[in-house]
Write an enzyme that holds these catalytic residues in place. Sequence first.
Site, mmCIF file in Angstrom:
data_model
loop_
_atom_site.group_PDB
_atom_site.id
_atom_site.type_symbol
_atom_site.label_atom_id
_atom_site.label_comp_id
_atom_site.label_asym_id
_atom_site.label_seq_id
_atom_site.Cartn_x
_atom_site.Cartn_y
_atom_site.Cartn_z
ATOM 1 N N ASP A 274 0.848 -1.172 0.000
ATOM 2 C CA ASP A 274 0.000 0.000 0.000
ATOM 3 C C ASP A 274 0.900 1.245 0.000
ATOM 4 O O ASP A 274 2.128 1.152 0.084
ATOM 5 C CB ASP A 274 -0.962 -0.021 1.203
ATOM 6 N N GLU B 149 -10.811 6.469 4.334
ATOM 7 C CA GLU B 149 -9.837 5.810 5.192
ATOM 8 C C GLU B 149 -9.999 6.243 6.656
ATOM 9 O O GLU B 149 -11.125 6.435 7.122
ATOM 10 C CB GLU B 149 -8.426 6.045 4.647
HETATM 11 C C1 GLC Z 1 -4.414 4.291 -0.040
HETATM 12 C C2 GLC Z 1 -5.319 3.113 0.193
HETATM 13 C C3 GLC Z 1 -5.375 2.137 -0.953
HETATM 14 C C4 GLC Z 1 -5.102 2.853 -2.254
HETATM 15 C C5 GLC Z 1 -3.683 3.390 -2.210
HETATM 16 C C6 GLC Z 1 -3.317 4.180 -3.469
HETATM 17 O O1 GLC Z 1 -3.800 4.706 1.148
HETATM 18 O O2 GLC Z 1 -5.131 2.368 1.400
HETATM 19 O O3 GLC Z 1 -6.671 1.530 -0.922
HETATM 20 O O4 GLC Z 1 -5.263 1.958 -3.342
HETATM 21 O O5 GLC Z 1 -3.440 4.186 -1.075
HETATM 22 O O6 GLC Z 1 -4.074 5.348 -3.545
#
Ligand code: GLC
Length: 607
Positions: free
Chosen positions: A305, A497
């Site tokens: 991530d 988030e």
């Molecule tokens: C974010 C998320 C993830 C996303 C990634 C890229 O923090 O947790 O779901 O795909 O970063 O944006």
Amino acid sequence: MPKVMRSGLLAIGVLAALVGAAQGVPVQAEPGPAGHLDPRLPVAERVEDLLGRMSLDDKLGQMTQPERRYITPEEVTRYRIGSVLSGGGSAPTPNTPERWADMYDTFQRAALAGPLRVPLLYGVDAVHGHNTVVGATIFPHNIGLGATRSPALVREIGAATAREMAGTGMDWNFAPCVCVARDDRWGRTYESFGEVPELPAKMTTIIDGLQGDDLGGATSVLATAKHFVGDGGTADGDDRGDAKISEAELREVHLPPFRAAVERGVGSVMVSYSSWNGLKMHQNRYLITDVLKGELGFTGFVVSDYNGIDEIDGRPGFTRDEVAAAVNAGIDMVMVPIEWRRFIDYLREAVRDGDVPMSRIDDANRRILAKKVELGLFERPMADRAYLETVGGAEHRELARRAVARSQVLLKNDGVLPLDAEDKIFVAGGAAHDIGVQSGGWTITWQGEPGPITPGTTILEGIRGAAAAVDYDADGGGVDDSYDAAIAVVGEKPYAEHHGDLTGDMGLDAGDLKTIERLREAGVPVVVVLVSGRPLDIADELPGWDALLAAWLPGTEGAGVADVLFGEAEPTGRLPVTWMRDSAQQPINRGDGKTPLFPFGYGLTYG
Ligand code: GLC
């Protein structure tokens, strides 16, 4: 040589060879391009050929994913970068589909300028449509799609999203989230299709829509099952928290949607920020390598991530040890948006010191390169602008409107619904006339925001399309007993988030409650439409409402809500999550012995 010429000459060469062979005349086929560039060869052969041509730095570059704002096209070439991403809300200026295609093509040309001509993958979160692009169709968030119980509809949405992505060049979607949301206080509950594993597992059909029957289709984009594993099972719904659960529960509740995604051939899996019993997922070799890649047989590639490796030791930034731990755990590509140069240096040192075996680097590259070959990126690397016209087009918006209608869950109806087109209607509420609010997080910006952020139809506009006599005031000012019904469209402001995590009250805000009370005092039937990413604590107020419709986060096509309010569409949605009687009940899920306000699967119809 232009792409069409190259493939044309190749085809002539092959045809000549076939004709000659058919006539028994030994004909030397035209010499093909270098092995890895030869589309006639099997995928594995092309990958092995390419791997044999790659230096260590070529291979390290393939495992590196910077964010578009922190790398130049020239650096993409120089460092042999394998992928670039747009983080939430990270868009070109102006934010138009054409400008996205220009941006993609610029980065892609830079990647192809490398000596081995290895195309890059461009990753973006298109989690409810191509949601960072102004003008794109915004579909309901996953919790609403879970309420539809329709895998076929969700597959159609995946295909429509892929078409809108293809027009802008984007070839990798960090979706679907197949999380199983167990605690509604979690800020990502709306990204879940539901609280039981079989619902997200069923909805993995969206992967078929995104990737197509095989990855080589004209609009195929790589899908990503995320976040592996147990992100929806953390204590208290704490985003990026700790899932303190047994392995039996992890396997029974959180693993099945990933098994289903792997069985559908998902091309990538993203690791969760969260921990399992105190160990960060980003360093969990047992679950990533032994379970996901071994037991489930996942042959795609695993991506971290965003700055996920920074969190392994709990301290800001990342160390060489964290880089080694993540790669050795089985992460094949690292989403390292800003400090990508340091990542490459650390990984090179770790390989040279023997902390990361070359076999791990080669395995990661095989996995990444195989998906690029399967996607057809070597043959068709540039944006297919023929699909730009699909972005936000009528066909996709009609599909989205149908999905909105099917996602509505009717929770209470004392006979006031369905409304009649001849009725005199009063509409109020902060969510009634606001595209940004009804779309929720991950819309144009990472967190989403109120306001006319992208073209669409608000819920109020949908109601005005269904009835002639409609008055509106956000606070309910002017309502009286001359109206046949009053509709209060209320709920949550956008979030994403951890910004959406709730630790206390889960009720409506004071402004919404005051608006509803004003409508009630007018002595007319009150219909409450709840625009939210999760169940809210409304048990105490519910007796004073004549009807309640859970609209979730419908996206740009608010007319789908009106379709149900006026009976153009039957309410068929069913709760994808248990609706609490009180926030003190959280977490509350099917079969846990608690008594909810509305159980998982509940939903009224007009019949
Ligand atoms: C974010 C998320 C993830 C996303 C990634 C890229 O923090 O947790 O779901 O795909 O970063 O944006």
